[in-house]
Design an enzyme around this catalytic site. Structure first.
Site, PDB file in Angstrom:
ATOM      1  N   ASP A  45      -8.006  -5.345   0.387  1.00 45.53           N
ATOM      2  CA  ASP A  45      -8.434  -5.960  -0.987  1.00 45.53           C
ATOM      3  C   ASP A  45      -8.144  -7.620  -0.740  1.00 45.53           C
ATOM      4  O   ASP A  45      -8.556  -8.452  -1.328  1.00 45.53           O
ATOM      5  CB  ASP A  45      -7.971  -5.937  -2.147  1.00 45.53           C
ATOM      6  CG  ASP A  45      -8.370  -4.329  -2.659  1.00 45.53           C
ATOM      7  OD1 ASP A  45      -9.620  -3.936  -2.356  1.00 45.53           O
ATOM      8  OD2 ASP A  45      -7.786  -3.381  -3.207  1.00 45.53           O
TER       9      ASP A  45
ATOM     10  N   HIS B  58       0.800  -1.266  -0.123  1.00 48.28           N
ATOM     11  CA  HIS B  58      -0.055   0.091   0.017  1.00 48.28           C
ATOM     12  C   HIS B  58       0.916   1.358   0.028  1.00 48.28           C
ATOM     13  O   HIS B  58       1.794   1.316   0.833  1.00 48.28           O
ATOM     14  CB  HIS B  58      -0.981   0.054   1.168  1.00 48.28           C
ATOM     15  CG  HIS B  58      -1.938   0.795   1.235  1.00 48.28           C
ATOM     16  ND1 HIS B  58      -2.048   2.275   1.315  1.00 48.28           N
ATOM     17  CD2 HIS B  58      -3.369   0.838   0.573  1.00 48.28           C
ATOM     18  CE1 HIS B  58      -3.005   2.948   1.202  1.00 48.28           C
ATOM     19  NE2 HIS B  58      -4.065   1.916   0.930  1.00 48.28           N
TER      20      HIS B  58
HETATM   21  N1  CMC Z   1       3.946  -7.825  -4.682  1.00 48.24           N
HETATM   22  C1  CMC Z   1       5.142  -7.873  -5.142  1.00 48.24           C
HETATM   23  N2  CMC Z   1       5.941  -6.672  -4.737  1.00 48.24           N
HETATM   24  C2  CMC Z   1       5.619  -5.551  -4.558  1.00 48.24           C
HETATM   25  C3  CMC Z   1       3.923  -5.386  -4.247  1.00 48.24           C
HETATM   26  C4  CMC Z   1       3.381  -6.584  -4.397  1.00 48.24           C
HETATM   27  N3  CMC Z   1       1.911  -6.739  -4.298  1.00 48.24           N
HETATM   28  N4  CMC Z   1       3.626  -4.282  -3.905  1.00 48.24           N
HETATM   29  C5  CMC Z   1       5.038  -3.370  -4.047  1.00 48.24           C
HETATM   30  N5  CMC Z   1       5.890  -4.365  -4.345  1.00 48.24           N
HETATM   31  C6  CMC Z   1       7.295  -3.919  -4.495  1.00 48.24           C
HETATM   32  C7  CMC Z   1       7.477  -2.970  -5.787  1.00 48.24           C
HETATM   33  O1  CMC Z   1       7.899  -3.755  -6.949  1.00 48.24           O
HETATM   34  C8  CMC Z   1       8.676  -2.184  -5.381  1.00 48.24           C
HETATM   35  O2  CMC Z   1       9.864  -3.136  -5.231  1.00 48.24           O
HETATM   36  P1  CMC Z   1      11.232  -2.250  -5.495  1.00 48.24           P
HETATM   37  O3  CMC Z   1      11.609  -1.196  -4.633  1.00 48.24           O
HETATM   38  O4  CMC Z   1      12.312  -3.507  -5.774  1.00 48.24           O
HETATM   39  O5  CMC Z   1      10.979  -1.802  -6.934  1.00 48.24           O
HETATM   40  C9  CMC Z   1       8.193  -1.797  -3.909  1.00 48.24           C
HETATM   41  O6  CMC Z   1       7.591  -3.059  -3.526  1.00 48.24           O
HETATM   42  C10 CMC Z   1       7.434  -0.594  -3.708  1.00 48.24           C
HETATM   43  O7  CMC Z   1       6.433  -0.540  -4.476  1.00 48.24           O
HETATM   44  P2  CMC Z   1       5.783   0.448  -5.340  1.00 48.24           P
HETATM   45  O8  CMC Z   1       5.036  -0.026  -6.593  1.00 48.24           O
HETATM   46  O9  CMC Z   1       6.669   1.499  -5.649  1.00 48.24           O
HETATM   47  O10 CMC Z   1       4.829   1.171  -4.228  1.00 48.24           O
HETATM   48  P3  CMC Z   1       3.447   2.046  -4.395  1.00 48.24           P
HETATM   49  O11 CMC Z   1       3.406   2.708  -3.216  1.00 48.24           O
HETATM   50  O12 CMC Z   1       3.709   2.781  -5.779  1.00 48.24           O
HETATM   51  O13 CMC Z   1       2.360   1.066  -5.014  1.00 48.24           O
HETATM   52  C11 CMC Z   1       0.732  -0.494  -4.715  1.00 48.24           C
HETATM   53  C12 CMC Z   1       1.177   0.716  -4.108  1.00 48.24           C
HETATM   54  C13 CMC Z   1      -0.587  -0.814  -3.972  1.00 48.24           C
HETATM   55  C14 CMC Z   1       0.229  -0.026  -6.191  1.00 48.24           C
HETATM   56  C15 CMC Z   1       1.243  -1.796  -4.669  1.00 48.24           C
HETATM   57  O14 CMC Z   1       1.931  -2.040  -3.397  1.00 48.24           O
HETATM   58  C16 CMC Z   1       0.667  -2.644  -5.643  1.00 48.24           C
HETATM   59  O15 CMC Z   1       0.548  -2.927  -6.695  1.00 48.24           O
HETATM   60  N6  CMC Z   1       0.111  -3.827  -4.888  1.00 48.24           N
HETATM   61  C17 CMC Z   1      -0.844  -4.774  -5.538  1.00 48.24           C
HETATM   62  C18 CMC Z   1      -2.232  -4.218  -5.959  1.00 48.24           C
HETATM   63  C19 CMC Z   1      -3.128  -3.895  -4.771  1.00 48.24           C
HETATM   64  O16 CMC Z   1      -3.270  -4.711  -3.962  1.00 48.24           O
HETATM   65  N7  CMC Z   1      -3.766  -2.920  -4.883  1.00 48.24           N
HETATM   66  C20 CMC Z   1      -4.400  -2.437  -3.817  1.00 48.24           C
HETATM   67  C21 CMC Z   1      -4.211  -1.291  -2.923  1.00 48.24           C
HETATM   68  S1  CMC Z   1      -5.383  -1.196  -1.401  1.00 48.24           S
HETATM   69  C22 CMC Z   1      -6.715  -0.675  -1.855  1.00 48.24           C
HETATM   70  C23 CMC Z   1      -6.970   0.448  -2.983  1.00 48.24           C
HETATM   71  O17 CMC Z   1      -6.057   1.431  -2.793  1.00 48.24           O
HETATM   72  O18 CMC Z   1      -7.478   0.273  -4.009  1.00 48.24           O
END
Ligand code: CMC
Length: 429
Positions: A364, A307
């Site tokens: 989720d 998140h």
């Molecule tokens: N599985 C594997 N790796 C992950 C995940 C995941 N679910 N989430 C983040 N990472 C890794 C990402 O690859 C990155 O790694 P590195 O630093 O090596 O490049 C690091 O963790 C930070 O991730 P980010 O994408 O830069 O973080 P963000 O704050 O931009 O993204 C997020 C947040 C929610 C989009 C992301 O965690 C994600 O894609 N999660 C899966 C989708 C999900 O469950 N979304 C629902 C969010 S909660 C409800 C809502 O908002 O709707």
């Protein structure tokens, strides 16, 4: 809101930037005059460090896993409130008195039906259309039926639009499901409370009697409460941005629905179940998928994990995990996906990849399991998120419009394209 100052030196210019401090101690540099005074803008992809507004609606402390609506902890609302009361709290800023609550419920109940002509829209959509597309299209189309209530500066028009939206969104959602399975639309029954009415419109057929299971209606209230707001997330920021142009509430909310649809936002609940099903079909090989999620060269992510704000267990996921155990036991459902989800959580939360990146289950991760247990098809999950999130969108839209300093949302950019070049004739290119 107290303030102090930060000093910034750029080239030969020294300026002081006021520091705003929120009621829970969050500090933010006020850069609203930065460009005008020193000719620079800020650069913050994904708005990771950017506060777009001051808001009194929802407080999230991502490091400690705290979520409060109007100051009230989510755990208390989950246990003691219901969805319409929580909606009132978010939109109007306080818990309603009994009289205010009764009046609110009454007016919402009065507006549950859709104009008969709206039904014809559904004939035009392909049968396999995603219900999120239908939801947004029909919400947008409501603005054609209520042209008398487009003015965002007119409190009466805003008020009736709020009532219409909250009242009609379950009907719109249920109709999109009925369309997809070829069953007749079921009209709302205003003798039923909000969630029971929605369940009946979803799952009953005119040919048979249908009784709402109050335990299921209660879970739906819980799910909607937990989704009702989450401050400046992608869809809420979208609603604010669209609304900042003084677009009407229907148009702004329709845009929010589209933003929510994406798999990195609300669409993740659908992806979670599809991921769990995939793992089950792969003989429950959880470790394989954990390794895949860790592989930086592979696009696979563990849906329902991670998140932007929570660097701790999402408090909503904690409540839903418990609800999964309680409700599934109560209604006698044993879902092997629950075991797979728990295994994923257990393994991931001992793995340095997830720990070092502070990736925990989010809202989720368990919501889909509950939706599935209730009988909702997977492609309706994000629609359910939208129904829950609607009061939050409305509260933010309303708060923004009431701000006397409201400006149209219009970010800047750092241009990296070609310098001025001459147009060349097509024959000489
Ligand atoms: N599985 C594997 N790796 C992950 C995940 C995941 N679910 N989430 C983040 N990472 C890794 C990402 O690859 C990155 O790694 P590195 O630093 O090596 O490049 C690091 O963790 C930070 O991730 P980010 O994408 O830069 O973080 P963000 O704050 O931009 O993204 C997020 C947040 C929610 C989009 C992301 O965690 C994600 O894609 N999660 C899966 C989708 C999900 O469950 N979304 C629902 C969010 S909660 C409800 C809502 O908002 O709707």
């Amino acid at each position: 809101m107290s303030s102090s100052c930060a000093k910034l030196e750029i080239d030969d210019t020294k300026i002081e930037l006021p520091i705003l401090t929120g009621s829970e101690g969050e500090r933010g540099l006020d850069i609203s005059h930065l460009r005008e005074r020193c000719g620079v803008i800020t650069y913050d992809p994904g708005y990771v460090n950017t506060g777009s507004c001051q808001s009194a609606i929802t407080y999230v402390d991502g490091d400690q896993g705290i979520l409060r609506y109007r100051g009230i902890p989510i755990e208390q609302l989950a246990e003691r409130s219901n969805f319409l009361e929580t909606a009132y709290l978010l939109i109007y800023g306080k818990l309603p008195t009994q009289e205010e609550y009764d009046a609110f419920v009454r007016v919402i109940t009065r507006h549950t039906m859709l104009h008969e002509d709206v039904k014809r829209f559904y004939d035009g959509f392909p049968r396999d259309a995603h219900p999120m597309a239908i939801l947004s299209a029909v919400i947008g189309a409501l603005s054609t039926f209520y042209q008398d209530s487009h003015d965002p500066t007119n409190p009466e028009q805003v008020e009736i639009s709020i009532h219409r939206l909250i009242a009609k969104i379950p009907t719109i959602a249920a109709y999109s499901y009925k369309k997809s399975i070829g069953q007749p639309f079921v009209y709302p029954d205003n003798a039923l409370e909000y969630c029971s009415n929605f369940l009946r419109m979803m799952f009953s057929v005119p040919a048979e009697p249908y009784e709402v299971d109050p335990r299921i209606a209660k879970v739906l209230h819980l799910l909607f409460i937990l989704h009702a707001d989450h401050e400046q997330n992608c869809s809420t920021s979208t609603v604010r941005l669209v609304g900042s142009s003084h677009a009407n509430l229907f148009a702004s909310v329709a845009a929010g629905v589209y933003a929510l649809w994406g798999p990195r936002h609300g669409g993740a609940n659908q992806q979670v179940i599809e991921m769990l099903e995939r793992i089950r079909a792969d003989r429950g090989n959880v470790r394989k998928y954990i390794e895949l999620a860790k592989d930086r060269s592979h696009p696979f992510r563990l849906f329902g994990f991670g998140h932007r704000v929570y660097k701790h267990y999402d408090p909503r996921a904690r409540i839903l995990k418990q609800a999964c155990d309680d409700i599934l036991a109560q209604i006698g459902i044993h879902d092997p996906l629950v075991e797979i989800a728990k295994q994923i959580e257990e393994i991931a939360l001992q793995d340095d990849f997830f720990l070092s990146r502070k990736l925990y289950p989010n809202v989720d991760f368990y919501s889909g399991i509950l939706y599935k247990a209730i009988g909702f098809p997977v492609n309706m999950f994000t629609v359910l998120f939208a129904i829950g999130r609607l009061p939050g969108w409305i509260a933010h839209w309303r708060e923004m419009l009431a701000d006397p300093h409201l400006k149209i949302g219009r970010p800047r950019q750092i241009y990296i394209g070609p310098l001025c070049t001459d147009y060349t004739d097509i024959t000489t290119r």
